[in-house]
Design a protein around this motif. Structure first.
Motif, mmCIF file in Angstrom:
data_model
loop_
_atom_site.group_PDB
_atom_site.id
_atom_site.type_symbol
_atom_site.label_atom_id
_atom_site.label_comp_id
_atom_site.label_asym_id
_atom_site.label_seq_id
_atom_site.Cartn_x
_atom_site.Cartn_y
_atom_site.Cartn_z
ATOM 1 N N UNK A 1 -10.289 -12.569 -26.628
ATOM 2 C CA UNK A 1 -10.304 -13.145 -27.974
ATOM 3 C C UNK A 1 -8.979 -12.927 -28.702
ATOM 4 N N UNK A 2 -8.237 -11.866 -28.323
ATOM 5 C CA UNK A 2 -6.946 -11.616 -28.954
ATOM 6 C C UNK A 2 -5.963 -12.747 -28.698
ATOM 7 N N UNK A 3 -6.185 -13.507 -27.617
ATOM 8 C CA UNK A 3 -5.271 -14.588 -27.252
ATOM 9 C C UNK A 3 -5.778 -15.968 -27.670
ATOM 10 N N UNK A 4 -6.939 -16.027 -28.313
ATOM 11 C CA UNK A 4 -7.513 -17.333 -28.640
ATOM 12 C C UNK A 4 -6.622 -18.115 -29.598
ATOM 13 N N UNK A 5 -6.173 -17.466 -30.674
ATOM 14 C CA UNK A 5 -5.312 -18.165 -31.623
ATOM 15 C C UNK A 5 -3.935 -18.431 -31.013
ATOM 16 N N UNK A 6 -3.482 -17.534 -30.147
ATOM 17 C CA UNK A 6 -2.209 -17.737 -29.427
ATOM 18 C C UNK A 6 -2.255 -19.068 -28.676
ATOM 19 N N UNK A 7 -3.330 -19.285 -27.925
ATOM 20 C CA UNK A 7 -3.449 -20.508 -27.147
ATOM 21 C C UNK A 7 -3.813 -21.705 -28.027
ATOM 22 N N UNK B 1 -0.693 -12.856 -32.848
ATOM 23 C CA UNK B 1 -0.611 -13.623 -31.604
ATOM 24 C C UNK B 1 -0.543 -15.121 -31.869
ATOM 25 N N UNK B 2 -1.163 -15.561 -32.968
ATOM 26 C CA UNK B 2 -1.069 -16.980 -33.338
ATOM 27 C C UNK B 2 0.385 -17.364 -33.605
#
Length: 400
Positions: A45-51, A104-105
């Protein structure tokens, strides 16, 4: 040294440095937060906004670059990555899931602005009648980038062990600041501006070839990230009891090897015989890849020396995937219109980011519920879909 080569070297150096920090940051976040007790789904979930913001950035970033120039979007990407790293320098008690997702976003926006700008720039530096040179330059940029991202994975794990999370982040932010200043002074400020002002609706590609290639790219990169992003490092650490450095080292070797293969993809696919890739090439290499994840899953299910089988399978998958990715990277630059190249390239990398987002979500969700073997079977399904889409990509007349 001519002007085009100087610009290419400057762009490549900027892209290289950014890529090292991006790979290191990803490994830092996965290993550090898993060690704090985060579940695989929470780490994913930490990478969800990143992607997710990678999808948005590529969709709108190409339009922005066409209006303001590729120089602007490249430097905006560097600046946002520095800000994202700065956000992570707070006390560890403030590093909540939501806070890290926001940082991360910004990093996701930065990464895709930088990548879209660097790859679009090459189209502006190579004449239309030099397709072999275009293929080689794209492959070298992409391959060297991925090799350095692999080094970044290892560096992230090493820095986490040696400097701790905040020390590693601070060092990367300082290096990026130096690169930002140097590239700002050296790059052509007018590169990539269109002779027309594209409308907002121009963000969506009107080219059937670009649309089909983008769909193939979505499933290709989803097939990798569904098991590579979260499931694999967590499995190695929690099930095989590997250390941070061992996990980071393996993923580093994988991506470095992946990058080296990409660099030599023109030779592998026959450029010395005068061949440049087309739709048939993309289909054949996707077909060669699709059986491998399923084979790895079967071997794991049968418990045939899981650690060794997984490592060997991972390396073979990486080599085949590298050629597939390199072919796609060339084809999008070749298909893109020269005037407004960032629009087509941005749309294509939007699909790439959407595939990564889908793969990342599934990597945490499916691994937590069903394990690594299930992630590998989904990977196989995605590659089969990639193969089917690739059948309708344009082919050279001699291959029809």
């Amino acid at each position: 040294m001519n002007a085009a080569l100087r610009q290419y070297i400057t762009i490549t150096a900027s892209y290289w440095t950014f890529t090292v920090t991006d790979g290191a940051l990803r490994m830092l976040v996965v290993l550090y937060f898993h060690s704090l007790g985060y579940s695989p789904l929470e780490v994913a979930s930490l990478f969800l906004l990143y992607e997710f913001f990678g999808v948005i950035t590529n969709l709108f970033g190409g339009w922005l670059a066409a209006r303001t120039g590729l120089n602007t979007t490249l430097h905006l990407g560097l600046a946002l990555q520095i800000i994202a790293l700065g956000m992570l320098l707070v006390d560890s008690s403030m590093l909540t899931v939501v806070y890290v997702m926001v940082a991360q976003a910004l990093s996701g926006i930065a990464k895709d602005l930088n990548k879209m700008s660097a790859k679009s720039s090459i189209k502006m530096l190579v004449p239309d009648n030099a397709q072999s040179k275009l293929y080689q330059w794209v492959s070298r940029l992409t391959g060297s980038k991925n090799a350095l991202k692999g080094f970044g994975f290892f560096l992230g794990a090493l820095l986490l062990s040696g400097l701790g999370f905040q020390g590693a982040v601070a060092m990367m932010a300082a290096v990026l600041l130096v690169v930002f200043i140097a590239s700002y002074l050296l790059l052509d400020s007018h590169m990539g501006k269109t002779t027309f002002k594209p409308k907002f609706t121009d963000i969506f590609s009107k080219s059937p070839a670009v649309n089909r290639l983008s769909a193939a790219r979505f499933f290709l990169f989803g097939s990798r990230d569904v098991w590579f992003v979260v499931a694999l490092p967590v499995f190695l650490q929690s099930q095989l009891n590997w250390s941070y450095t061992e996990v980071g080292g393996l993923l580093a070797v994988w991506i470095i090897g992946y990058g080296i293969v990409q660099t030599f993809a023109p030779v592998i696919t026959g450029i010395q015989r005068g061949k440049t890739p087309d739709g048939k090439t993309a289909f054949e290499w996707a077909l060669a890849l699709c059986v491998l994840p399923a084979l790895i899953a079967v071997v794991m299910q049968l418990s045939w020396n899981v650690s060794q089988s997984l490592v060997i399978g991972l390396l073979v998958f990486g080599a085949l995937f590298a050629v597939n990715s390199s072919i796609h990277s060339y084809l999008i630059v070749a298909y893109a219109k020269e005037d407004g190249v960032s629009l087509d390239v941005g749309f294509y990398y939007m699909a790439n980011a959407a595939g990564r987002l889908t793969g990342t979500i599934l990597s945490g969700l499916v691994y937590q519920a069903y394990g690594l073997e299930a992630c590998l079977m989904i990977s196989t399904g995605f590659i089969i879909i990639t193969s089917i889409i690739s059948v309708r990509l344009p082919r050279h007349k001699s291959s029809i």
